[in-house]
Design a protein around this motif. Structure first.
Motif, mmCIF file in Angstrom:
data_model
loop_
_atom_site.group_PDB
_atom_site.id
_atom_site.type_symbol
_atom_site.label_atom_id
_atom_site.label_comp_id
_atom_site.label_asym_id
_atom_site.label_seq_id
_atom_site.Cartn_x
_atom_site.Cartn_y
_atom_site.Cartn_z
ATOM 1 N N LYS A 169 -3.010 0.513 -3.827
ATOM 2 C CA LYS A 169 -2.345 -0.773 -3.650
ATOM 3 C C LYS A 169 -1.561 -1.080 -4.919
ATOM 4 C CE LYS A 169 -3.241 -5.380 -1.827
ATOM 5 N NZ LYS A 169 -4.231 -6.423 -1.580
ATOM 6 N N TRP A 218 0.844 -1.187 0.000
ATOM 7 C CA TRP A 218 0.000 0.000 0.000
ATOM 8 C C TRP A 218 0.879 1.237 0.000
ATOM 9 C CZ3 TRP A 218 -5.050 0.646 -0.778
ATOM 10 C CH2 TRP A 218 -5.873 -0.476 -0.663
ATOM 11 N N ASP A 266 -9.327 -5.061 3.501
ATOM 12 C CA ASP A 266 -8.357 -4.826 2.440
ATOM 13 C C ASP A 266 -9.047 -4.644 1.087
ATOM 14 O OD1 ASP A 266 -5.469 -4.709 1.985
ATOM 15 O OD2 ASP A 266 -5.861 -6.384 0.609
ATOM 16 N N ASN A 290 -10.748 -10.747 4.808
ATOM 17 C CA ASN A 290 -10.271 -9.933 3.666
ATOM 18 C C ASN A 290 -11.084 -8.678 3.459
ATOM 19 O OD1 ASN A 290 -9.536 -12.539 3.383
ATOM 20 N ND2 ASN A 290 -10.542 -12.895 1.451
#
Lengths: 120, 317
Positions: free
Chosen positions: A81, A72, B22, B19
């Motif tokens: 990202k 990141w 993210d 997850n």
């Protein structure tokens, strides 16, 4: 067969044909770090369109297979990202590329032979 | 902006907790990249349209199989169902018939008994059907989600394997009849054991007059008995999957029989197992009654030994 059916069949065959090449296309763009949208743009510039709902999961899968690494970047105003090929990913990419070149040349001569026979 | 968060929420709520954060971050940053500066609602909508349905997006991210039973196990699943289902239904039918004949008190007309029986049988068969389907499906769905390699992988197949595949001699084969009787026995034992209060004893005038066993003593062994019944069923399933006697199957068979017989013998050795009423009814001397029990025990041990021996003998053929 109706015209509509022919079109959908053709579409699904084309999708099938392209599916395997997407991995190679994505890997080819990741020698230098890229974030998701920049990847979409650079692929589109070469005429390859990829569904975003395919791309992000694909990137994740590649990361899980340790072909790419991600990090990141929070220095810019929007956190991004970045993905980049790992050492292992580089190796695999080179082999995959060689495989692709072999396939295209084989298929090329195969299709060329077909054309010649047709024109006889 | 609300639209974007709703979209991200729709995607992430379909994903595993670990997850979510993210993926949400990445989606948010991507959407931001795709939008022009000071976006209108129309801009947002067109970007989200480009991303496509959140369901499809979430499906892509999931590495959990989207099917219950995959091609690796489907063949075995169907095979098992095809063999087990008829057996389970027949066993249920027989048990229902027997139970109804035992319960028959002679007060109902034949017609009433018939309809009663029919109703019971249909609901019983339906129940068995659903239960069998459910448990077998559950086992395979779990197998699908573990990385257990139960079957040899197809990827390493070579034509040499055909040479090894000489059909096993007929004598080694496990017949449908054998499987059927295995499962029938397990079902009969289970029925008798859990309903001993109503079934095992001397029945006079439609009620159980002299029970054979002290029910609470008998039932105190339930964990062991249930385990023995479970191993019996698992053994039968193993027999179905393998199809003929192998050394491994013979060993599994031996383990099951030794365990089940040990449980039976342990129960017989309990002094309080036999009901006092039954002792009185028999009015035998203590030595004679004990000898009788020993004979019953011996019968179990011998029949187990015969079956174990048969297993190893067939495996060697």
């Amino acid at each position: 067969m109706k015209v509509g059916e022919v079109v959908t069949l053709l579409n699904s065959l084309v999708t099938e044909l392209r599916r395997g090449t997407l991995t190679l296309a994505v890997l080819s763009q990741l020698r230098s770090p890229q974030y998701g949208y920049s990847l979409v743009q650079s692929l589109e510039k070469s005429g390859i369109s990829i569904e975003q709902s395919t791309l992000y999961p694909l990137l994740r899968r590649l990361e899980k297979q340790e072909l790419v690494t991600s990090s990141w970047d929070t220095t810019e105003n929007r956190p991004r990202k970045y993905y980049v090929l790992s050492e292992y990913g580089r190796e695999i990419f080179e082999q995959l590329k060689a495989e692709w070149e072999k396939t295209t040349s084989e298929l090329g001569s195969l299709l060329k032979g077909e054309e010649e026979r047709e024109s006889d | 902006m609300n639209l974007i968060e709703t979209y991200i929420g729709e995607v992430t709520r379909r994903l595993p907790e670990s997850n979510r954060e993210d993926i949400a971050l990445e989606l948010r940053s991507t959407i931001g990249d795709m939008l022009p500066e000071n976006p209108s609602e129309e801009d947002v909508k067109s970007v989200l349209n480009e991303l496509g349905s959140p369901v499809q997006m979430a499906n892509g991210f999931r590495d959990w199989p989207m099917h219950l039973i995959g091609p690796q196990y489907f063949e075995h699943y169907v095979k098992l169902l095809k063999i087990v289902m008829p057996i389970a239904l027949t066993v249920t039918f027989i048990l229902f018939m027997t139970a109804n004949v035992i319960d028959y008190t002679g007060t109902e007309t034949i017609g009433a008994v018939f309809f009663h029986l029919l109703g019971d049988a249909i609901s019983g068969l339906w129940n068995t059907f659903i239960q069998t389907l459910f448990w077998i499906t559950l086992v395979f769905a779990v197998l699908e989600r573990t990385n257990l390699k139960v079957t040899e992988s197809c990827s390493t197949w070579s034509a040499d394997e055909l040479l090894k595949m000489t059909p096993p001699p007929k004598k080694k084969k496990i017949s449908k009849f054998e499987l059927f009787s295995d499962l029938l026995f397990a079902a009969v034992w289970a029925t008798l054991y859990y309903n001993a209060e109503h079934l095992l004893g001397i029945i006079r005038n439609g009620t159980l007059d002299v029970p054979f066993f002290n029910n609470d003593v008998l039932l105190s062994y339930w964990p062991l008995v249930s385990l023995a019944l479970l191993t019996a069923v698992l053994l039968a399933l193993y027999k179905i999957l393998v199809g003929y006697w192998t050394q491994r199957l013979a060993i599994a068979n031996a383990v099951h029989h030794v365990f089940a017989t040990a449980v039976v013998v342990m129960m017989l050795l309990n002094e309080r197992l036999i009901h006092d009423d039954f002792t009185k009814f028999l009015s035998l001397s203590e030595t004679l009654q004990n000898a009788l029990l020993a004979a019953v025990g011996l019968f179990f041990v011998i029949s187990a030994a015969i079956d174990i021996g048969k297993g190893f003998w067939k495996a060697k053929l």
